[in-house]
Design an enzyme around this catalytic site. Structure first.
Site, PDB file in Angstrom:
ATOM      1  CE  LYS A   1     -25.416  28.727 -18.812  1.00 44.86           C
ATOM      2  NZ  LYS A   1     -24.414  28.723 -19.859  1.00 44.86           N
TER       3      LYS A   1
ATOM      4  CE  LYS B   1     -23.397  16.694 -16.655  1.00 44.73           C
ATOM      5  NZ  LYS B   1     -23.915  18.011 -17.039  1.00 44.73           N
TER       6      LYS B   1
ATOM      7  N   GLY C   1     -20.546  28.149 -17.933  1.00 50.00           N
ATOM      8  CA  GLY C   1     -20.255  27.828 -16.531  1.00 50.00           C
ATOM      9  C   GLY C   1     -18.811  28.113 -16.163  1.00 50.00           C
ATOM     10  NE  ARG C   2     -15.623  25.600 -21.100  1.00 50.06           N
ATOM     11  CZ  ARG C   2     -16.725  25.034 -21.599  1.00 50.06           C
ATOM     12  NH1 ARG C   2     -17.636  24.537 -20.794  1.00 50.06           N
ATOM     13  NH2 ARG C   2     -16.907  24.972 -22.909  1.00 50.06           N
TER      14      ARG C   2
ATOM     15  CD  GLU D   1     -16.926  21.691 -18.811  1.00 49.78           C
ATOM     16  OE1 GLU D   1     -17.287  20.658 -18.220  1.00 49.78           O
ATOM     17  OE2 GLU D   1     -17.208  22.834 -18.414  1.00 49.78           O
TER      18      GLU D   1
ATOM     19  CD  GLU E   1     -22.612  15.864  -9.978  1.00 51.92           C
ATOM     20  OE1 GLU E   1     -23.601  16.394 -10.537  1.00 51.92           O
ATOM     21  OE2 GLU E   1     -21.731  15.241 -10.603  1.00 51.92           O
TER      22      GLU E   1
ATOM     23  CG  HIS F   1      10.813  19.638  -2.343  1.00 49.33           C
ATOM     24  ND1 HIS F   1      12.106  19.395  -1.942  1.00 49.33           N
ATOM     25  CD2 HIS F   1      10.655  20.984  -2.342  1.00 49.33           C
ATOM     26  CE1 HIS F   1      12.696  20.552  -1.664  1.00 49.33           C
ATOM     27  NE2 HIS F   1      11.842  21.539  -1.909  1.00 49.33           N
TER      28      HIS F   1
HETATM   29  O1  LIG Z   1     -23.886  25.347 -13.040  1.00 52.63           O
HETATM   30  P1  LIG Z   1     -24.470  24.018 -13.409  1.00 52.63           P
HETATM   31  O2  LIG Z   1     -25.575  24.135 -14.426  1.00 52.63           O
HETATM   32  O3  LIG Z   1     -24.914  23.278 -12.189  1.00 52.63           O
HETATM   33  O4  LIG Z   1     -23.345  23.170 -14.110  1.00 52.63           O
HETATM   34  C1  LIG Z   1     -22.169  22.821 -13.436  1.00 52.63           C
HETATM   35  C2  LIG Z   1     -21.108  22.348 -14.386  1.00 52.63           C
HETATM   36  O5  LIG Z   1     -21.539  21.203 -15.097  1.00 52.63           O
HETATM   37  C3  LIG Z   1     -21.077  21.248 -16.437  1.00 52.63           C
HETATM   38  O6  LIG Z   1     -22.171  21.474 -17.252  1.00 52.63           O
HETATM   39  C4  LIG Z   1     -20.396  19.979 -16.824  1.00 52.63           C
HETATM   40  O7  LIG Z   1     -21.112  18.870 -16.394  1.00 52.63           O
HETATM   41  C5  LIG Z   1     -20.111  22.409 -16.472  1.00 52.63           C
HETATM   42  O8  LIG Z   1     -19.964  22.944 -17.717  1.00 52.63           O
HETATM   43  C6  LIG Z   1     -20.719  23.325 -15.460  1.00 52.63           C
HETATM   44  O9  LIG Z   1     -19.805  24.299 -15.021  1.00 52.63           O
END
Ligand SMILES: O=P(O)(O)OC[C@H]1O[C@](O)(CO)[C@@H](O)[C@@H]1O
Length: 549
Positions: free
Chosen positions: A207, A510, A267-268, A353, A213, A384
């Site tokens: 987003k 972060k 995002g979620r 979240e 990452e 199990h």
């Molecule tokens: O889509 P982006 O901006 O890479 O964010 C990834 C995820 O990181 C977050 O901001 C949390 O670190 C989430 O809310 C989001 O889904």
């Protein structure tokens, strides 16, 4: 000022009533009210939901609905659906429901019809995925693309990866998907293993397009591609999904190959936006349209049904009954479907979240525990592993059981006469029954059990569960299930008085990771962080990596 729901008379009545019924057993509730198993149910689109096995009588349900009304659930729901800025700490509208409005609908937000924008992007996604799936879109060497690799994390990963697994029977064109999220290089290296760069397309989904990452993985993937096919290959093998066109261009992806969405999609809550591109690549635009229609069917139910028969409202309020009044910390999500193996992980971000907050929208402290901890595994595997604790442990863990009439796959049982899917479902029904009603010491003793073993074998019961049944896992049903939980989260958030749509709590970690990274890697960096634990851990790591000065 945010409302403190615990100060309302509706809450006080609920609390008082809880005191009256909290010690009662589900056996008593069913004996007194034999129709409850038929009547404490609700149908929402294709979902049949049984909430009769909860530790409450009908009066408790009535009072829970009264609390929802007192909290303003209806007003807040309507405000969200019409595009008010209900994400107050970020001053944003929250309009994931607009992502699934049908073509031709209109929702004017700040003078603009957002539905037209949504369908313009869906059309572009459809055209792109048609070309990819038909083999018109070719990689740099002229070969067809056979694998899309989604690079994203959190909301830009969990939804697509969960839905890809759930809808594996809809993968139909020779294009498959892999998902890379973790900055642990094992993820990317493992997922690239066996792939041919010439037939691989990367979707960089972020987003913000600033997430460490995702950008790190995307850079490494780019190197992998360029090493094999050269710099010119990037255009045919990389597309982006983002709200940040500038950053996408900086990364070297042609904005013509970017699929956008908007800051009003959290995002979620984004699997039904362009973030679902990887899913559309493998199931096609029609099935993706059915997925969206499923969400929309539940959105309508949520918007239109009175609170008394409104599934997300009832389930959200029941969740709150346990977390606030019984002190239950967690809710287990137990799909009797292997294909829903990532559903609990998906719900963890959605629920935790969203509602893991300690202050209300106005900054004042909350007055009850927020944010149910969601966890779970598909049945029967969980039986199990951790069901022992569910059945006989000291903790109260309300559970959501999810099952389907039609199997996605079926095989014969040992004797060849039965269906394995029937066995799976008989386990689901058995578990909810045993959790609710248990087995008494008298019943166990009457079977001739040695007296010293009786206490060990007692099944206390009175362990609550919701059962959600649907005809089959289809794209529509999956959309319905997701929307059912999205709106429960919203309902609970309104009662807590919090902003369910921000996530400030993830930021500091972060920043600190960025500060620590050079200390781990540069031999001359001072290895002091100010607290003796972090200092010692960092020294241990630097030592093992040969960087201790
Ligand atoms: O889509 P982006 O901006 O890479 O964010 C990834 C995820 O990181 C977050 O901001 C949390 O670190 C989430 O809310 C989001 O889904």
């Amino acid at each position: 000022m945010s409302l403190d729901i615990t100060a309302t008379s509706a809450w006080q009545k609920l609390r008082a009533h809880h005191g009256l019924v909290s010690d009662r057993h589900l056996r008593e509730f069913f004996a007194e009210d034999p129709e409850r198993g038929r009547e404490l149910t609700v149908t929402a689109a294709d979902l049949y939901i049984d909430y009769s096995k909860h530790r409450m009588d009908r009066e408790a349900l009535r009072l829970l609905v009264e609390v929802a009304r007192a909290a303003g659930v209806e007003e807040r729901r309507d405000a969200m659906l019409r595009g008010d800025h209900v994400n107050t700490s970020e001053n944003r509208a929250v309009l994931h429901t607009a992502l699934r409005l049908p073509r031709g609908a209109s929702l004017i937000v700040d003078g603009h019809n957002v539905v037209a924008d949504v369908h313009a992007v869906l059309d572009r996604m459809g055209e792109f995925t048609d070309r990819l799936r038909s083999g018109q879109w070719r990689g740099a060497t002229g070969k067809r693309i056979t694998t899309v690799v989604n690079l994203g994390i959190g909301g830009s990963d969990l939804g697509p990866v969960m839905a890809f697994r759930a809808l594996r029977h809809y993968v139909d064109s020779g294009v498959t998907a892999r998902f890379v999220s973790n900055i642990d290089p094992a993820d990317l290296v493992g997922k690239l293993a066996g792939l041919d760069p010439a037939t691989t397309l990367f979707i960089v989904a972020s987003k913000t397009f600033t997430t460490l990452e995702t950008l790190t993985n995307a850079t490494a993937a780019r190197r992998w591609l360029v090493d094999a096919l050269g710099e010119d290959a990037v255009a045919g093998h990389f597309v982006a999904v983002s709200t940040n066109a500038e950053r996408v261009a900086e990364f070297g992806i042609d904005p013509a190959n970017m699929f956008g969405f908007w800051d009003w999609v959290g995002g979620r809550y984004s699997v039904d936006s362009a973030v679902g591109l990887s899913l559309m690549c493998v199931i096609g635009r029609e099935a993706f349209g059915e997925f969206l229609a499923g969400f929309h069917a539940i959105d309508r139910h949520f918007a239109e049904r009175p609170l008394e028969s409104n599934a997300p409202v009832l389930l959200g309020m029941i969740g709150l009954w346990y977390s606030s009044l019984f002190g239950a910390d967690s809710r287990a999500v137990l799909p009797y479907s292997n294909d829903l193996g990532r559903f609990a992980a998906y719900l963890q971000q959605l629920t935790m979240e969203s509602n893991g907050k300690s202050v209300r929208a106005d900054g004042s402290p909350v007055s009850m525990p927020t944010g149910e901890i969601f966890w779970g595994e598909p049945g029967t595997n969980g039986q199990h592993a951790f069901y022992q604790l569910l059945h006989q442990g000291t903790r109260l863990v309300p559970a959501d059981f999810i099952g389907f009439a039609e199997p996605t796959d079926d095989l014969a049982t040992i004797d060849g006469a039965g269906s394995m899917h029937d066995v799976l479902m008989s386990n689901l029904f058995a578990q909810t029954k045993v959790l609710a009603f248990g087995k008494t010491a008298e019943e166990i003793a009457a079977e001739g059990t040695a007296p010293e073993l009786v206490p060990h074998k007692v099944m206390p019961g009175n362990r609550p569960s919701t059962t959600i049944l649907a005809p089959k896992i289809t794209p529509s049903v999956l959309g319905q299930l997701i929307a059912l939980y999205e709106h429960q989260v919203f309902v609970e958030g309104v009662v807590f008085g919090i902003d369910s749509f921000d996530q400030w709590g993830v930021e500091l970690g972060k920043v600190q990771a960025l500060e620590l990274e050079p200390i781990l890697t540069e031999p001359q960096a001072p290895a002091r962080q100010g607290d003796s634990s972090t200092d010692t851990l960092v020294r241990w790591y630097r030592h093992r990596r040969g960087r201790l000065v």
